[in-house]
Design a protein around this motif. Structure first.
Motif, PDB file in Angstrom:
ATOM      1  N   TRP A 106      49.300  22.594 110.140  1.00 17.28           N
ATOM      2  CA  TRP A 106      50.339  22.812 111.139  1.00 17.28           C
ATOM      3  C   TRP A 106      50.139  21.829 112.290  1.00 17.28           C
ATOM      4  N   LEU A 107      51.196  21.075 112.629  1.00 13.25           N
ATOM      5  CA  LEU A 107      51.132  20.060 113.680  1.00 13.25           C
ATOM      6  C   LEU A 107      51.994  20.504 114.858  1.00 13.25           C
ATOM      7  N   PRO A 108      51.401  20.680 116.065  1.00  9.15           N
ATOM      8  CA  PRO A 108      52.206  21.055 117.235  1.00  9.15           C
ATOM      9  C   PRO A 108      53.158  19.919 117.603  1.00  9.15           C
ATOM     10  N   LYS A 162      56.040  24.062 115.728  1.00 14.58           N
ATOM     11  CA  LYS A 162      55.064  23.408 114.856  1.00 14.58           C
ATOM     12  C   LYS A 162      55.764  23.012 113.559  1.00 14.58           C
ATOM     13  N   VAL A 163      55.283  21.929 112.956  1.00 18.21           N
ATOM     14  CA  VAL A 163      55.806  21.475 111.673  1.00 18.21           C
ATOM     15  C   VAL A 163      54.639  21.296 110.707  1.00 18.21           C
ATOM     16  N   LYS A 164      54.907  21.518 109.432  1.00 19.42           N
ATOM     17  CA  LYS A 164      53.852  21.382 108.423  1.00 19.42           C
ATOM     18  C   LYS A 164      54.432  20.730 107.180  1.00 19.42           C
ATOM     19  N   GLY A 165      53.797  19.669 106.734  1.00 17.77           N
ATOM     20  CA  GLY A 165      54.133  19.071 105.452  1.00 17.77           C
ATOM     21  C   GLY A 165      53.263  19.667 104.363  1.00 17.77           C
ATOM     22  N   SER A 166      53.583  19.352 103.122  1.00 20.40           N
ATOM     23  CA  SER A 166      52.780  19.890 102.019  1.00 20.40           C
ATOM     24  C   SER A 166      51.400  19.255 101.972  1.00 20.40           C
ATOM     25  N   ARG A 167      51.237  18.121 102.675  1.00 21.58           N
ATOM     26  CA  ARG A 167      49.934  17.451 102.695  1.00 21.58           C
ATOM     27  C   ARG A 167      49.299  17.459 104.078  1.00 21.58           C
ATOM     28  N   PHE A 204      58.625  24.957 109.294  1.00 14.58           N
ATOM     29  CA  PHE A 204      58.687  24.967 110.748  1.00 14.58           C
ATOM     30  C   PHE A 204      58.325  26.347 111.290  1.00 14.58           C
ATOM     31  N   GLU A 205      57.594  26.340 112.399  1.00 15.62           N
ATOM     32  CA  GLU A 205      57.295  27.571 113.127  1.00 15.62           C
ATOM     33  C   GLU A 205      57.812  27.417 114.545  1.00 15.62           C
ATOM     34  N   VAL A 206      58.628  28.362 115.002  1.00  9.54           N
ATOM     35  CA  VAL A 206      59.145  28.323 116.371  1.00  9.54           C
ATOM     36  C   VAL A 206      58.680  29.564 117.118  1.00  9.54           C
ATOM     37  N   THR A 207      58.421  29.385 118.417  1.00 13.53           N
ATOM     38  CA  THR A 207      57.982  30.484 119.276  1.00 13.53           C
ATOM     39  C   THR A 207      58.977  30.643 120.416  1.00 13.53           C
ATOM     40  N   GLY A 208      59.532  31.845 120.558  1.00 20.99           N
ATOM     41  CA  GLY A 208      60.448  32.128 121.649  1.00 20.99           C
ATOM     42  C   GLY A 208      59.704  32.408 122.936  1.00 20.99           C
ATOM     43  N   VAL A 250      57.034  14.709 117.046  1.00 21.56           N
ATOM     44  CA  VAL A 250      55.638  14.546 116.655  1.00 21.56           C
ATOM     45  C   VAL A 250      55.499  13.170 116.005  1.00 21.56           C
ATOM     46  N   ASN A 251      54.350  12.555 116.162  1.00 21.75           N
ATOM     47  CA  ASN A 251      54.046  11.299 115.469  1.00 21.75           C
ATOM     48  C   ASN A 251      53.188  11.616 114.247  1.00 21.75           C
ATOM     49  N   ALA A 252      53.794  11.574 113.090  1.00 21.55           N
ATOM     50  CA  ALA A 252      53.078  11.888 111.854  1.00 21.55           C
ATOM     51  C   ALA A 252      53.893  11.380 110.675  1.00 21.55           C
TER      52      ALA A 252
END
Length: 271
Positions: free
Chosen positions: A214-216, A206-211, A238-242, A227-229
């Motif tokens: 959280w976007l998968p 997942k990624v997250k901007g300041s505005r 960024f959040e990563v899942t193993g 991602v399209n954003a």
């Protein structure tokens, strides 16, 4: 003691036994459901396979292959890498995982007491012009590993050819943090994730901007995620899942003025 009282006591005893049994069953079921599949000890047991090698002139040494890591030396993997047959490759989901290999069953060619740990970086494509026993080493259902000759020669003499090996999944131990290489254009953001410790293979990003929230991100191929954003001019987290279910979050990893082509180093899974 009256019959009515005995009947009441019997009902209470039966109800208590039912409650205890049901409670134990519920607790056991809940525990089993929450257990991660990757925590099963069987994943770290030795299994049988075969291994071959490619020589130093082979372009696989530089391009990194089906996992998208690019130049393997520059990305930190060196020659301790491996390509997997179709049966093991899992369509790229296993990219970044680590295996320990040792040579077995052939005293002429094996180097006794040795093993090597390698990271999955490539795919060994099947060749159905040959049978799985007669040259189609990477054909299903074969479990096959293709190593750089430098790695192969740590466990066996190169003349061995198609060598019986034992293999097992092990935790990846990497120096430094997880690396995020950002590419793309406009609203298309792609991130290559490398140098992952722990299980090594990533199943969710997942990624997250300041505005934004959280976007998968979706898996593009190998360990490239997209991602399209519209995320320019925002610090990125960024959040990563193993594959063991563990999550790791690196907040504000890329600064507000990040640009395509840059690489940022975040936190690392404990090993």
């Amino acid at each position: 003691m009256s019959l009515a009282l005995l009947s009441t006591l019997s009902i209470l005893i039966l109800f208590s036994l039912f409650y205890i049994t049901t409670s134990q069953y519920s607790l056991s079921s809940s525990s089993s459901f929450s257990r991660s599949p990757q925590s099963s000890p069987s994943l770290f047991e030795w299994r049988s396979a075969h291994a071959t090698y490619y020589d130093a002139a082979d372009p696989r040494e530089a391009v990194g292959g089906a996992c998208g890591y690019g130049d393997l030396v520059k990305s930190g993997y060196g020659m301790a890498t491996v390509g997997l047959s179709e049966t093991l490759f899992e369509r790229g989901r296993i990219c970044g995982a680590c295996f320990e290999l040792k040579c077995v069953d052939d005293l002429r060619w094996c180097i006794p007491g040795t093993s090597i740990i390698v990271t999955v970086t490539n795919f060994c494509a099947p060749n159905y012009g040959f049978t799985s026993e007669g040259g189609g080493h990477c054909n299903a259902p074969n479990k096959h590993f293709v190593l750089p000759i430098e790695a192969f020669e740590k466990i066996a003499i190169w003349k061995a050819g198609n060598m019986p090996v034992h293999y097992r999944r092990v935790k990846c131990r990497k120096e430094g943090g997880i690396r995020f290489t950002i590419s793309g254009s406009g609203i298309f953001l792609s991130v290559l994730i490398t140098n992952v410790g722990g299980t090594g293979d990533i199943v969710g990003v997942k990624v997250k901007g300041s505005r934004t929230g959280w976007l998968p991100m979706g898996r593009n191929w190998g360990q490239n995620w997209h991602v399209n954003a519209l995320l320019q001019n925002q610090p990125l987290s960024f959040e990563v899942t193993g594959s063991d279910g563990l999550r790791l979050t690196s907040y504000n990893l890329a600064p507000k003025d990040w640009s395509f082509g840059q690489t940022f180093e975040g936190k690392q899974f404990e090993t």
